[in-house]
Write a protein that holds these residues in place. Structure first.
Motif, PDB file in Angstrom:
ATOM      1  N   ARG A 130       0.807  -1.223   0.000  1.00  0.00           N
ATOM      2  CA  ARG A 130       0.000   0.000   0.000  1.00  0.00           C
ATOM      3  C   ARG A 130       0.841   1.275   0.000  1.00  0.00           C
ATOM      4  N   PRO A 131       1.906   1.390   0.812  1.00  0.00           N
ATOM      5  CA  PRO A 131       2.641   2.668   0.845  1.00  0.00           C
ATOM      6  C   PRO A 131       3.553   2.836  -0.373  1.00  0.00           C
ATOM      7  N   TYR A 132       2.931   3.115  -1.510  1.00  0.00           N
ATOM      8  CA  TYR A 132       3.680   3.361  -2.737  1.00  0.00           C
ATOM      9  C   TYR A 132       2.854   4.344  -3.542  1.00  0.00           C
ATOM     10  N   THR A 133       3.477   5.363  -4.085  1.00  0.00           N
ATOM     11  CA  THR A 133       2.703   6.485  -4.612  1.00  0.00           C
ATOM     12  C   THR A 133       2.195   6.291  -6.042  1.00  0.00           C
ATOM     13  N   PHE A 134       2.619   5.238  -6.724  1.00  0.00           N
ATOM     14  CA  PHE A 134       2.213   5.098  -8.127  1.00  0.00           C
ATOM     15  C   PHE A 134       0.703   4.978  -8.271  1.00  0.00           C
ATOM     16  N   ILE A 135       0.057   4.206  -7.409  1.00  0.00           N
ATOM     17  CA  ILE A 135      -1.396   4.067  -7.518  1.00  0.00           C
ATOM     18  C   ILE A 135      -2.076   5.387  -7.165  1.00  0.00           C
ATOM     19  N   SER A 136      -1.517   6.146  -6.244  1.00  0.00           N
ATOM     20  CA  SER A 136      -2.093   7.458  -5.924  1.00  0.00           C
ATOM     21  C   SER A 136      -2.023   8.384  -7.131  1.00  0.00           C
ATOM     22  N   THR A 137      -0.891   8.364  -7.835  1.00  0.00           N
ATOM     23  CA  THR A 137      -0.767   9.171  -9.048  1.00  0.00           C
ATOM     24  C   THR A 137      -1.776   8.719 -10.096  1.00  0.00           C
ATOM     25  N   ALA A 138      -1.953   7.407 -10.220  1.00  0.00           N
ATOM     26  CA  ALA A 138      -2.937   6.898 -11.174  1.00  0.00           C
ATOM     27  C   ALA A 138      -4.351   7.342 -10.801  1.00  0.00           C
ATOM     28  N   LEU A 139      -4.680   7.301  -9.518  1.00  0.00           N
ATOM     29  CA  LEU A 139      -6.019   7.692  -9.073  1.00  0.00           C
ATOM     30  C   LEU A 139      -6.258   9.184  -9.287  1.00  0.00           C
ATOM     31  N   ARG A 140      -5.274  10.003  -8.980  1.00  0.00           N
ATOM     32  CA  ARG A 140      -5.419  11.443  -9.211  1.00  0.00           C
ATOM     33  C   ARG A 140      -5.552  11.724 -10.709  1.00  0.00           C
ATOM     34  N   THR A 141      -4.846  10.983 -11.517  1.00  0.00           N
ATOM     35  CA  THR A 141      -4.965  11.131 -12.964  1.00  0.00           C
ATOM     36  C   THR A 141      -6.354  10.723 -13.430  1.00  0.00           C
ATOM     37  N   MET A 142      -6.890   9.657 -12.868  1.00  0.00           N
ATOM     38  CA  MET A 142      -8.244   9.233 -13.206  1.00  0.00           C
ATOM     39  C   MET A 142      -9.269  10.299 -12.841  1.00  0.00           C
ATOM     40  N   GLU A 143      -9.079  10.952 -11.690  1.00  0.00           N
ATOM     41  CA  GLU A 143      -9.997  12.018 -11.284  1.00  0.00           C
ATOM     42  C   GLU A 143      -9.992  13.148 -12.307  1.00  0.00           C
ATOM     43  N   ALA A 144      -8.784  13.549 -12.724  1.00  0.00           N
ATOM     44  CA  ALA A 144      -8.691  14.625 -13.716  1.00  0.00           C
ATOM     45  C   ALA A 144      -9.291  14.182 -15.051  1.00  0.00           C
ATOM     46  N   ALA A 145      -9.034  12.944 -15.418  1.00  0.00           N
ATOM     47  CA  ALA A 145      -9.565  12.428 -16.676  1.00  0.00           C
ATOM     48  C   ALA A 145     -11.089  12.394 -16.660  1.00  0.00           C
ATOM     49  N   ALA A 146     -11.675  12.035 -15.518  1.00  0.00           N
ATOM     50  CA  ALA A 146     -13.136  11.993 -15.416  1.00  0.00           C
ATOM     51  C   ALA A 146     -13.737  13.385 -15.586  1.00  0.00           C
ATOM     52  N   VAL A 147     -13.100  14.366 -14.992  1.00  0.00           N
ATOM     53  CA  VAL A 147     -13.604  15.743 -15.091  1.00  0.00           C
ATOM     54  C   VAL A 147     -13.562  16.229 -16.536  1.00  0.00           C
ATOM     55  N   HIS A 148     -12.500  15.866 -17.246  1.00  0.00           N
ATOM     56  CA  HIS A 148     -12.294  16.396 -18.597  1.00  0.00           C
ATOM     57  C   HIS A 148     -12.674  15.390 -19.682  1.00  0.00           C
ATOM     58  N   GLU A 149     -13.401  14.342 -19.293  1.00  0.00           N
ATOM     59  CA  GLU A 149     -13.954  13.360 -20.220  1.00  0.00           C
ATOM     60  C   GLU A 149     -12.875  12.711 -21.085  1.00  0.00           C
ATOM     61  N   VAL A 150     -11.809  12.300 -20.435  1.00  0.00           N
ATOM     62  CA  VAL A 150     -10.714  11.583 -21.086  1.00  0.00           C
ATOM     63  C   VAL A 150     -10.754  10.137 -20.607  1.00  0.00           C
TER      64      VAL A 150
END
Length: 396
Positions: A130-150
């Motif tokens: 769990r303590p690894y930031t790659f999945i956090s970066t992926a999740l934050r990217t998914m949030e931005a993608a959802a907002v901008h319909e990507v």
């Protein structure tokens, strides 16, 4: 539920003599290129985004005449060699493509970064803890993608320490942070794609998410049984041995013990100038699936700043039976032993340990002298609940 777990239509099981796993990038380009045909692609990856032959995702995509308009990079940068708190944007010198750092002043793609992106490919080698930031970066990217319909496609890879074993406490979401956003176990037994599916629902992100699987992988297979070469996912993760211990030894990042950063055995050792390593080994006793011994290490320019250029006594951990080994349980026994022998020398950053462990209970119990076996037993029920919760998101 806005996700699709893409199965490899027409794939046949590998012949007994050929157990090589095809990473998601190969499955995408060889079986499912239609998913990105004619679309502008953003690529979230680093040095681990490669096929079985070591060819980078970017090279493979360009060879397939895919239009890559942006590259996004997680912690440690696109080349995976930086150990800095803030990483700047850059340019890929070969192609002239912009490299946007998502471990700097921003942690997610901005609207401007996504202006010329129709779909984001995520290809990151996770380590199974769990303590690894790659999945956090992926999740934050998914949030931005959802907002901008990507749309988002996760090009999946095997969990290097298998997808069967689930160990350690589950995150209390009061302690959610960028080093652990999801209520999963310390050793979660999930791939990055499965974690993305889990997080898309649990965080109500609503991303249009597709997981392109690692073809041929089964949950019982460790990384050295995949035929995919190991590439360091971060500077202090040199090999599979380190990754196997990491779900436990990562807890000591919150202490004044070195975990071997700056050595060839990072996360395989625990050391400090004041450590009675033989005494700790005796106090811990036998560890199922691992051998403990005393040694010395010399961290050279360690990124954590602990004991640079000093030879220090250390406890070495070596896996002897990885299916019997519980790295989190071993870490609890070690932390209790160090606390018992060196209570005056050991320092703990309690807030950081709580973020890493997933809550404050672990250190509170050990600092009060609790039996480490009782501490280990305390998360049995929550692990059972987590195993049930993750079932809906398992691709393999």
């Amino acid at each position: 539920m806005w996700w699709l777990a893409l199965v490899c239509a027409g794939c046949t099981p590998p012949a007994p003599a050929d157990r090589a796993v095809r990473p998601g990038i190969e499955v995408l380009l060889e079986d499912s290129l239609h998913l990105i045909a004619g679309r502008r692609v953003g690529l979230l990856t680093n040095q681990t985004g490669r096929d079985r032959n070591g060819v980078s995702d970017l090279e493979r995509l360009l060879e397939a005449e895919v239009e890559v308009t942006a590259i996004f990079a997680p912690e440690h940068g696109y080349r995976g060699v930086l150990d800095e708190e803030l990483i700047a944007h850059g340019i890929d010198t070969t192609t002239g493509t912009s490299i946007f750092s998502l471990y700097g002043n921003v942690r997610a793609p901005t609207e401007e970064m996504l202006q010329e992106v129709d779909v984001i490919l995520v290809d990151l080698h996770d380590v199974g803890a769990r303590p690894y930031t790659f999945i956090s970066t992926a999740l934050r990217t998914m949030e931005a993608a959802a907002v901008h319909e990507v749309q988002v496609l996760v090009l999946d890879r095997p969990n290097p320490i298998d997808g069967v074993h689930v160990q350690g406490p589950v995150l209390d979401t009061t302690y959610s942070s960028f080093v652990g956003m999801l209520p999963v176990a310390l050793r979660h037994g999930m791939t990055l794609g499965e974690l993305a599916l889990f997080g898309n629902d649990w965080l109500a992100i609503g991303a249009r998410l597709t997981v392109v699987p690692a073809a041929g992988w089964t949950r019982d297979r460790w990384y050295d049984d995949t035929g995919v070469p190991w590439v360091r996912p971060s500077p202090s993760m040199p090999d599979l041995e380190s990754a196997t211990h990491y779900p436990g030894t990562v807890l000591f990042e919150a202490t004044n013990l070195s975990v071997g950063r700056g050595t060839a055995v990072a996360f395989q050792v625990l050391g400090a100038p004041w450590l009675d390593a033989p005494g700790v080994v005796r106090a811990v006793g036998a560890v199922p699936g691992a051998l403990l011994s005393d040694t010395t290490v010399r961290p050279e320019q360690p990124p954590d700043g602990k004991y640079p250029d000093r030879e220090i006594p250390a406890v070495r951990l070596l896996v002897t039976d990885r299916d019997a080994y519980d790295p989190v349980a071993a870490a609890v026994r070690l932390l209790a032993a160090v606390h018992g022998l060196h209570g005056d020398s050991l320092t703990v950053r309690e807030a950081r340990l709580a973020r890493l462990a997933g809550g404050s209970r672990l250190w509170q119990a050990i600092s009060e002298g609790a039996d480490p076996e009782a501490v280990i037993a305390s998360w049995v029920d929550e692990l059972d609940r987590f195993r049930q919760a993750r079932e809906a998101y398992l691709v393999y």
